[in-house]
Design a protein around this motif. Structure first.
Motif, PDB file in Angstrom:
ATOM      1  N   GLY A 183       6.839  16.100  -6.094  1.00 36.40           N
ATOM      2  CA  GLY A 183       6.430  14.894  -5.394  1.00 36.40           C
ATOM      3  C   GLY A 183       7.020  13.646  -6.023  1.00 36.40           C
ATOM      4  N   PRO A 184       6.347  12.502  -5.886  1.00 35.93           N
ATOM      5  CA  PRO A 184       6.871  11.245  -6.426  1.00 35.93           C
ATOM      6  C   PRO A 184       7.138  11.342  -7.921  1.00 35.93           C
ATOM      7  N   LYS A 185       8.113  10.593  -8.378  1.00 38.62           N
ATOM      8  CA  LYS A 185       8.492  10.593  -9.798  1.00 38.62           C
ATOM      9  C   LYS A 185       8.372   9.188 -10.371  1.00 38.62           C
ATOM     10  N   VAL A 187       9.507   5.812 -12.179  1.00 39.39           N
ATOM     11  CA  VAL A 187      10.759   5.059 -12.147  1.00 39.39           C
ATOM     12  C   VAL A 187      10.897   4.351 -13.495  1.00 39.39           C
ATOM     13  N   ALA A 240       0.602   4.880  -5.006  1.00 42.76           N
ATOM     14  CA  ALA A 240       1.080   5.591  -3.817  1.00 42.76           C
ATOM     15  C   ALA A 240       1.881   4.667  -2.907  1.00 42.76           C
ATOM     16  N   HIS A 242       3.994   2.597  -3.621  1.00 35.28           N
ATOM     17  CA  HIS A 242       5.368   2.459  -4.111  1.00 35.28           C
ATOM     18  C   HIS A 242       5.993   3.816  -4.429  1.00 35.28           C
ATOM     19  N   ASN A 243       5.412   4.878  -3.846  1.00 34.99           N
ATOM     20  CA  ASN A 243       5.925   6.231  -4.030  1.00 34.99           C
ATOM     21  C   ASN A 243       6.007   6.617  -5.512  1.00 34.99           C
ATOM     22  N   LEU A 244       4.995   6.191  -6.263  1.00 36.69           N
ATOM     23  CA  LEU A 244       4.893   6.555  -7.676  1.00 36.69           C
ATOM     24  C   LEU A 244       3.827   7.640  -7.822  1.00 36.69           C
ATOM     25  N   PRO A 245       3.969   8.516  -8.795  1.00 33.33           N
ATOM     26  CA  PRO A 245       3.032   9.636  -8.930  1.00 33.33           C
ATOM     27  C   PRO A 245       1.654   9.184  -9.373  1.00 33.33           C
ATOM     28  N   SER A 316       3.931   5.112 -13.868  1.00 33.31           N
ATOM     29  CA  SER A 316       4.949   4.322 -13.166  1.00 33.31           C
ATOM     30  C   SER A 316       6.332   4.473 -13.767  1.00 33.31           C
TER      31      SER A 316
END
Length: 425
Positions: A183-185, A187, A240, A242-245, A316
């Motif tokens: 899923g999201p990673k 950054v 979520a 910002h598509n962060l886990p 993040s």
């Protein structure tokens, strides 16, 4: 990490959406209300009319070793699911038929499938190895200093359960490996991390239901577990967006720090610790100063919110990037120490955001918020018996919490990476 206000103790070895409108009656007193009324709805235009820039602390800055401000200072997890088995695609439908040619084709098909599965397993193993090594790389904890007796307000009651120990915390011989989920990673960026992209984004104004505080391991663990659930609900939608886990941290609140083991190493002079190697917040009762703060539960909640801010930084990618750049600059070099101060002051600001958002809807009284604000001015580097300046002066430690985080509740205003060096000294 949160710095304590008390003399050095034993233990750990060294080293972030507002609702759709304000509640009836507007901002409660003591919160440093913002012009233009309450906070806007999520995604709306902010009502505080914040200035351009990162929104750092205002007013003159004292010299690095300046004395503490006088009394009456201005008030102004759930883990994501694991990766599926490598190369699993299900069984294709049968093509029917028979004969020798069919056998040959079938044999060739088996060989091709085996080759594909082997390749996928290989790459899955390589990827898995990369994820775990990058997470385990940072084993230096983020911690909070204690509050100093000379500047911290004294409670009206004391807890008889608070005890001190001279034993050190033992460290586990091996580093805990944490697998990055699908899923999201994260950054790995600082100033331009996606977390700061939306200038309208803050934490929801929501009360948190907490059990009664008591200075026992059972009661404190229940208290911090409930606080963790509340902070999970606050920060998960922000990450979520910002598509962060996101996953929830682990919480440990033993009676004594000597009972703890951790893959992180650190100083014994701390009130609480976040270990990024195993995503755990440690709140040992002999370090959070129950003898100083007694039954003032909101002080312990603020310290916990600071450590949770470090968890947000880890999720993040800010935490890993700071660790990498500090390692390159030199852990104790001036540039490395400034990176650490920016990390700690950002966690202070994240903590202030939560206290301000919850206080806005009446979770704290004006006196309780002012008490927490004042307490922060006793937790900076110049209030501690330390030679390393990695958390920020007491002035800045208090300012980023009380003058930026609490009144604004905007993630982008906590971007200490965009602040001038003079505001993170």
């Amino acid at each position: 990490m949160t710095q304590p206000p008390y003399p050095q103790g034993p233990g750990f070895p060294q080293s972030g959406r507002p609702p759709h409108g304000p509640p009836p009656g507007g901002m409660p007193p003591g919160l440093g209300g913002v012009p233009g009324g309450g906070r806007p709805g999520y995604g709306g235009q902010p009502g505080y009319g914040g200035p351009a820039g990162y929104g750092g602390p205002q007013g003159p800055r004292p010299p690095y070793r300046a004395p503490l401000p006088p009394t009456g200072y201005r008030v102004g997890a759930q883990q994501l699911p694991p990766l599926p088995p490598a190369g699993y695609y299900g069984r294709p439908p049968s093509g029917g038929g028979g004969g020798g040619a069919g056998v040959v084709v079938a044999a060739l098909g088996v060989l091709v499938v085996l080759s594909m599965v082997g390749t996928l397993v290989f790459f899955a193993a390589v990827t898995h190895g990369d994820d775990t090594s990058s997470t385990a790389e940072k084993t230096t904890p983020s911690f909070t200093y204690p509050s100093t007796p000379s500047s911290a307000p004294m409670p009206s009651t004391e807890s008889a359960a608070a005890t001190a120990t001279s034993e050190g915390t033992s460290a586990e011989p091996t580093t805990t490996m944490v697998t990055t989920p699908a899923g999201p990673k994260p950054v790995r960026k600082l100033t331009d991390n996606p977390l700061f992209a939306d200038h309208n984004e803050g934490l929801p104004n929501a009360k948190c239901s907490l059990p009664r505080w008591a200075a026992t391991e059972t009661a404190a663990t229940a208290f911090f577990e409930a606080a963790k659930s509340c902070l999970d609900k606050e920060w998960q939608p922000v990450l979520a967006a910002h598509n962060l886990p996101f996953f929830s941290p682990t919480v440990k609140a033993p009676q004594q720090a000597a009972e703890l083991t951790s893959p992180c190493s650190g100083d014994s002079n701390y009130a609480a610790v976040y270990c990024p190697a195993n995503h755990t917040i440690y709140m040992p009762l002999d370090h959070v100063q129950t003898d100083v703060f007694g039954d003032r539960w909101y002080v312990y909640l603020q310290v916990f919110a600071h450590e949770y801010g470090h968890h947000v930084q880890a999720l993040s990618g800010i935490g890993d990037q700071e660790a990498s750049e500090r390692d390159d600059a030199g852990f104790d070099a001036n540039t490395g120490l400034e990176l650490s101060r920016r990390l700690e002051l950002e966690a202070q600001c994240f903590s202030g955001m939560y206290i301000g958002a919850a206080g806005y809807v009446g979770m704290f009284s004006a006196d309780q918020i002012n008490y927490m604000k004042k307490d922060q001015y006793g937790r900076g580097d110049d209030s501690q018996a330390v030679d390393i300046h990695d958390h920020g002066t007491s002035q800045h430690y208090g300012d980023w919490f009380g003058n930026v985080g609490v009144p604004n509740d905007r993630v982008w205003k906590c971007n200490t990476w965009a602040a001038p060096s003079g505001d993170v000294s």
